[in-house]
Scaffold this active site. Structure first.
Site, PDB file in Angstrom:
ATOM      1  CE1 TYR A 172      23.677  79.698  54.248  1.00 36.80           C
ATOM      2  CE2 TYR A 172      22.505  81.450  55.371  1.00 36.80           C
ATOM      3  CZ  TYR A 172      22.656  80.628  54.284  1.00 36.80           C
ATOM      4  OH  TYR A 172      21.805  80.724  53.230  1.00 36.80           O
ATOM      5  CE  LYS A 190      20.062  75.569  53.174  1.00 39.35           C
ATOM      6  NZ  LYS A 190      20.988  76.262  54.048  1.00 39.35           N
ATOM      7  CG  ASP A 218      23.423  76.655  61.782  1.00 40.82           C
ATOM      8  OD1 ASP A 218      22.993  75.523  61.484  1.00 40.82           O
ATOM      9  OD2 ASP A 218      23.301  77.650  61.028  1.00 40.82           O
TER      10      ASP A 218
HETATM   11  C1  LIG Z   1      20.996  77.430  54.630  1.00 40.41           C
HETATM   12  C2  LIG Z   1      21.577  77.656  55.953  1.00 40.41           C
HETATM   13  C3  LIG Z   1      21.032  78.600  56.828  1.00 40.41           C
HETATM   14  C4  LIG Z   1      19.872  79.478  56.435  1.00 40.41           C
HETATM   15  O1  LIG Z   1      18.699  78.758  56.235  1.00 40.41           O
HETATM   16  P1  LIG Z   1      17.516  79.220  55.248  1.00 40.41           P
HETATM   17  O2  LIG Z   1      16.499  78.158  55.468  1.00 40.41           O
HETATM   18  O3  LIG Z   1      18.074  79.295  53.870  1.00 40.41           O
HETATM   19  O4  LIG Z   1      17.068  80.564  55.721  1.00 40.41           O
HETATM   20  C5  LIG Z   1      21.614  78.733  58.068  1.00 40.41           C
HETATM   21  N1  LIG Z   1      22.675  77.989  58.445  1.00 40.41           N
HETATM   22  C6  LIG Z   1      23.221  77.083  57.626  1.00 40.41           C
HETATM   23  C7  LIG Z   1      24.392  76.298  58.095  1.00 40.41           C
HETATM   24  C8  LIG Z   1      22.697  76.878  56.357  1.00 40.41           C
HETATM   25  O5  LIG Z   1      23.265  75.977  55.543  1.00 40.41           O
END
Ligand SMILES: *Cc1c(COP(=O)(O)O)cnc(C)c1O
Length: 419
Positions: free
Chosen positions: A119, A216, A191
């Site tokens: 990311y 998300k 992640d």
């Molecule tokens: C959006 C996202 C993040 C960061 O998250 P936020 O809540 O925007 O800080 C980290 N990893 C992935 C894969 C993401 O899609």
């Protein structure tokens, strides 16, 4: 005050049931059936000894909401249930969670191995902030598993994985890479935002710490920011300590919205990924499209690994339009059921070019070096009816093709004068 969230051992209910009931307390004040939003900054005690015991962690309870909060604790318990983790710690955003994990476990002289496709924000921590602290960062070609293994063997304190990646949907073999990291005693962080706990549980594949952007799919409605980290209590105690001092705690309103969102996670993601598969297959036959990235396509290079480690292929599809940005600019405004925005994982379908979404922080040269062409568009598929989404994309593509054909014909009829 270091409230440990206990996993219900032996919870064998399926995930559709656990998203609803997991981590929820049975008894609430006033016999409310829903988790209350507890907005107190601090918690008061008549009995000073009891207060002291809570402060020392000898008794469960709360002292101050930067450290822990009952609504946030319910979300943490729910995540433990979904990832089958011993303990979880929630943060004010996904980036706060990722940043806390990296700052908890890394220090001057340590070496982290990861991939180039993480990311965008995570990548900035690797390239900008960690080197400043004297942490060695090695970012490998995401698709070159042997190169990643070689770098791990050269010395690694922390292996950081993200799969599938954003926005090119590359798939990493979690089990294989986690095993390589274990051989050198490295901590493994993954992640799991794109896959969600419905489709993938990295802890079961040898990962030590799982991070999520709850912004998300977990919350699912594009109306809240949050992040969660989970793993063994011995590790989470360190992450929780970092949060207490760093202060990027999640607020109780946001925790409530994420809890509510998670209850429909299974329903939403199942619908979203069924449509994602259909849209990806449609795009493979669309003349305007140069290439399609979706792990659910049999020709996808990571399909076999995805099949082995995931229960579903997720709701993100990306594709490259012929003609680059000018074609993107023609196509996106023609879509009826789409936000054109930077987030993902919401109930509405969202289209966005990499230039204004995942890689907004990068220059054109950096994007091209990462293999992200200007015609790349990411779709976060929503919960709308599959046929409606297909028809919408098909009509937009057809309109662009007709427009391009008309313009080409006009050039043939009225050619530019020869110089
Ligand atoms: C959006 C996202 C993040 C960061 O998250 P936020 O809540 O925007 O800080 C980290 N990893 C992935 C894969 C993401 O899609």
């Amino acid at each position: 005050m270091n409230k440990k969230v206990e996993v219900e051992q032996g919870n064998t209910a399926s995930i559709e049931t656990r998203v609803v009931w997991g981590g929820e307390q049975v008894q609430h004040p006033y016999n409310a059936t829903q988790t209350p939003i507890v907005v107190s900054a601090a918690y008061g005690y008549q009995d000073i000894d009891a207060w002291y015991d809570v402060a020392l962690g000898k008794q469960p309870g709360y002292i101050y909401s930067r450290m822990s909060n009952p609504t946030v604790a319910t979300l943490e318990a729910k995540l433990c249930d979904l990832e089958q983790a011993e303990s979880a710690v929630a943060f004010s955003s996904g980036m706060a969670a990722i940043s806390a994990v990296l700052h908890t476990f890394l220090a001057t002289g340590k070496r982290v191995v990861s991939t180039r496709d993480s990311y965008g924000g995570t990548n900035k921590i690797f390239e900008e902030f960690l080197p400043r602290m004297g942490v060695q960062v090695c970012l490998c070609d995401t698709l070159d598993t042997e190169a990643i293994e070689r770098e791990i063997a050269r010395g690694c304190d922390l292996l950081y994985l993200e799969t599938p990646t954003n926005p090119t949907l590359k798939v990493l073999d979690i089990q294989r890479l986690a095993a390589a990291a274990k051989r050198v005693g490295a901590l493994v962080v993954a992640d799991n935002t794109f896959a969600t706990p419905l489709n993938q549980n990295p802890l079961a594949l040898g990962v030590d710490v799982v991070v999520h952007s709850a912004t998300k799919f977990l919350s699912g409605h594009g109306d809240v920011l949050g992040g969660v980290v989970c793993g063994d209590e011995s590790l989470m105690a360190q992450v929780r300590h970092y949060r207490e001092i760093n202060g990027a705690s999640l607020d109780p309103f946001s925790a409530f919205l994420i809890i509510r969102g998670i209850k429909t996670l299974a329903l939403r993601v199942r619908q979203q990924q069924a449509s994602a598969q259909a849209l990806a297959e449609y795009l493979c036959g669309e003349p305007l499209v140069e290439s399609v990235n979706y792990p659910g396509l049999p020709q996808h290079p990571g399909h076999a690994v995805a099949r082995a480690q995931m229960r579903g292929f997720g709701a993100i599809v990306s594709f490259v339009l012929k003609g680059g940005m000018p074609t993107v600019t023609r196509l996106l405004p023609r879509l009826q059921y789409a936000h054109r925005a930077g987030n993902l994982g919401a109930v509405e379908t969202i289209y966005g070019p990499a230039r204004t979404t995942s890689h907004v922080e990068n220059t054109l040269e950096e994007r091209l070096a990462l293999g992200i062409s200007e015609g790349l568009v990411r779709i976060s598929v929503g919960i709308e009816d599959t046929a409606d989404l297909l028809a919408d994309l098909a009509q937009a593509c057809a309109a662009v093709r007709e427009e391009l054909a008309r313009e080409a014909e006009a050039v043939v009829r009225h050619p530019e004068p020869q110089v």
